[in-house]
Scaffold this motif. Structure first.
Motif, PDB file in Angstrom:
ATOM      1  N   PHE A 115       0.881  -1.054  -0.152  1.00 27.02           N
ATOM      2  CA  PHE A 115      -0.041  -0.075   0.128  1.00 27.02           C
ATOM      3  C   PHE A 115       0.966   1.265  -0.057  1.00 27.02           C
ATOM      4  N   GLY A 116       0.438   2.322  -0.931  1.00 26.31           N
ATOM      5  CA  GLY A 116       1.271   3.325  -0.946  1.00 26.31           C
ATOM      6  C   GLY A 116       0.537   4.656  -0.337  1.00 26.31           C
ATOM      7  N   ALA A 117      -0.543   4.636   0.121  1.00 28.67           N
ATOM      8  CA  ALA A 117      -1.273   5.731   0.603  1.00 28.67           C
ATOM      9  C   ALA A 117      -1.814   5.269   2.031  1.00 28.67           C
ATOM     10  N   TRP A 118      -1.564   6.133   2.925  1.00 25.16           N
ATOM     11  CA  TRP A 118      -2.004   5.816   4.354  1.00 25.16           C
ATOM     12  C   TRP A 118      -2.521   7.075   4.988  1.00 25.16           C
ATOM     13  N   GLY A 119      -3.509   6.603   5.846  1.00 25.15           N
ATOM     14  CA  GLY A 119      -4.284   7.745   6.917  1.00 25.15           C
ATOM     15  C   GLY A 119      -3.597   7.919   7.983  1.00 25.15           C
ATOM     16  N   GLN A 120      -4.005   8.927   8.818  1.00 26.57           N
ATOM     17  CA  GLN A 120      -3.401   9.245  10.183  1.00 26.57           C
ATOM     18  C   GLN A 120      -3.717   8.234  11.144  1.00 26.57           C
ATOM     19  N   GLY A 121      -4.969   7.657  11.057  1.00 24.63           N
ATOM     20  CA  GLY A 121      -5.167   6.627  12.136  1.00 24.63           C
ATOM     21  C   GLY A 121      -6.427   6.986  12.957  1.00 24.63           C
ATOM     22  N   THR A 122      -6.787   6.112  13.630  1.00 21.74           N
ATOM     23  CA  THR A 122      -8.046   6.452  14.755  1.00 21.74           C
ATOM     24  C   THR A 122      -7.775   5.521  15.932  1.00 21.74           C
ATOM     25  N   GLN A 123      -7.619   5.990  17.151  1.00 25.67           N
ATOM     26  CA  GLN A 123      -7.315   5.282  18.095  1.00 25.67           C
ATOM     27  C   GLN A 123      -8.370   4.389  18.752  1.00 25.67           C
TER      28      GLN A 123
END
Length: 128
Positions: A115-123
């Motif tokens: 995967f080349g694109a990533w989000g910032q995340g959710t805890q």
């Protein structure tokens, strides 16, 4: 290209959460998607992925039977339904995506390099 996760929170063991990821900048139906987990002090690990066609899904052994990945292809939204959560599920959950050529539309790999694109995340925190 942008990925934005939501839906994290604090839940008791045995509870459920549904994570969402809004993907923009991709042509609908052409991206493989995945969810990864980053726990404190641990390496990032793959949780689940779905191929661009939607025909292939893969899950980490630790979540099989309890987590379900889904997508709204028309809107490039991705979801992770997490049931019977355990404390070890605690961590930052990141959505990932990448375009797949037609010849690979049935492929997804539980590996960051796919995967080349990533989000910032959710805890997500699972605790009593």
């Amino acid at each position: 290209v942008q990925l934005v996760e939501s839906g994290g929170g604090l839940v008791q063991p045995g509870g459920s959460l549904r994570l969402s990821c809004a993907a923009s900048g991709f042509t609908a139906g052409t991206i493989a998607v995945g969810w990864f987990r980053q726990a404190p002090g641990k390496e990032r690990e793959a949780v689940s992925c779905m191929s661009a066609s939607g025909g292939t899904t893969n899950y980490a052994d630790s979540v099989k039977g309890r987590f379900t990945i889904a997508r709204d292809g028309a809107k490039n939204n991705v979801y992770l339904q997490m049931d019977n959560l355990k404390p070890e599920a605690t961590g930052l959950y990141l959505c990932a995506a990448d375009s797949s050529p037609p010849a690979l539309s049935n492929l997804c790999v539980l590996n960051e390099g796919f995967f080349g694109a990533w989000g910032q995340g959710t805890q997500v925190s699972v605790s009593s």
